[in-house]
Design a protein around this motif. Structure first.
Motif, mmCIF file in Angstrom:
data_model
loop_
_atom_site.group_PDB
_atom_site.id
_atom_site.type_symbol
_atom_site.label_atom_id
_atom_site.label_comp_id
_atom_site.label_asym_id
_atom_site.label_seq_id
_atom_site.Cartn_x
_atom_site.Cartn_y
_atom_site.Cartn_z
ATOM 1 N N MET A 182 5.074 10.350 3.703
ATOM 2 C CA MET A 182 5.153 9.120 4.114
ATOM 3 C C MET A 182 6.187 9.117 5.241
ATOM 4 S SD MET A 182 6.469 6.049 1.752
ATOM 5 C CE MET A 182 6.036 4.356 2.021
ATOM 6 N N ALA A 183 5.555 8.298 6.106
ATOM 7 C CA ALA A 183 6.852 7.958 7.383
ATOM 8 C C ALA A 183 8.000 7.456 7.152
ATOM 9 C CB ALA A 183 5.911 7.403 8.440
ATOM 10 N N ARG A 184 9.190 8.137 7.633
ATOM 11 C CA ARG A 184 10.154 7.477 7.553
ATOM 12 C C ARG A 184 10.702 6.276 8.798
ATOM 13 N NH1 ARG A 184 14.503 10.953 4.900
ATOM 14 N NH2 ARG A 184 15.695 9.174 5.686
ATOM 15 N N THR A 185 9.819 6.021 9.350
ATOM 16 C CA THR A 185 9.906 5.093 10.520
ATOM 17 C C THR A 185 8.718 4.018 10.489
ATOM 18 O OG1 THR A 185 9.070 6.437 12.366
ATOM 19 C CG2 THR A 185 11.643 6.398 12.073
ATOM 20 N N GLU A 186 8.845 2.971 10.978
ATOM 21 C CA GLU A 186 7.797 1.940 11.355
ATOM 22 C C GLU A 186 8.221 1.014 12.345
ATOM 23 O OE1 GLU A 186 7.412 -0.256 7.478
ATOM 24 O OE2 GLU A 186 9.433 -0.265 7.384
ATOM 25 N N THR A 187 6.954 0.487 12.644
ATOM 26 C CA THR A 187 7.195 -0.846 13.771
ATOM 27 C C THR A 187 7.701 -1.959 12.791
ATOM 28 O OG1 THR A 187 5.402 0.274 15.051
ATOM 29 C CG2 THR A 187 5.854 -2.095 15.383
#
Length: 145
Positions: free
Chosen positions: A1-6
């Motif tokens: 799972m990504a730790r950053t997002e838009t």
């Protein structure tokens, strides 16, 4: 799972004047109906200053005491929208509507009887109840915290 997002940062403010609240009948097709005034936080802008600026642009009024009272989160495609929810009771200036929609005072007891923007009734619970601080929406699933 990504730790950053838009993330898209926005705001909205409940302004009370006695028994009245200031509302906006939004014209935008993507979220029409009665809401509280607000808008986007611009790059590099403080959340507090963004609330004062957006409120002035939409109402002609300058907020003198906006206080953060909650957060709403929801998703559009791959973007998380965060709406910073404020309350205020002091202002200056002269009321005027903008291209965003008609601005007017409404008795707070009549607010939920209006043609509200989608899910605004759930958002209002966070504005009105000091025991709540967050609304988290994923599609039609809404959780209050």
């Amino acid at each position: 799972m990504a730790r950053t997002e838009t993330i898209e940062l926005t705001n909205m403010c409940l302004l009370r004047n006695g028994e009245q609240v200031l509302v906006e009948n939004r014209r935008k097709k993507e979220w029409p109906g009665i809401t509280f005034p607000g808008g986007h936080v611009e790059a590099g802008e403080s959340f507090h200053q963004a609330m004062i600026r957006e409120f002035f642009e939409e109402t002609g009024l300058t907020l003198l005491d906006p206080k953060l009272c909650g957060i709403k989160q929801f998703f559009v495609n791959e973007t998380r929208y965060i709406v910073l929810l404020y309350r205020a009771t002091k202002f200056s200036g002269e009321l005027k509507s903008s291209s965003e929609g008609e601005i007017f005072w409404l008795p707070e007891r009549d607010l939920l009887k209006q043609d509200l923007a989608k899910t605004f009734d759930e958002m209002y619970k966070v504005f009105a109840d000091d025991t709540l601080s967050e609304i988290y929406q994923v599609q039609d699933n809404i959780n209050l915290y």
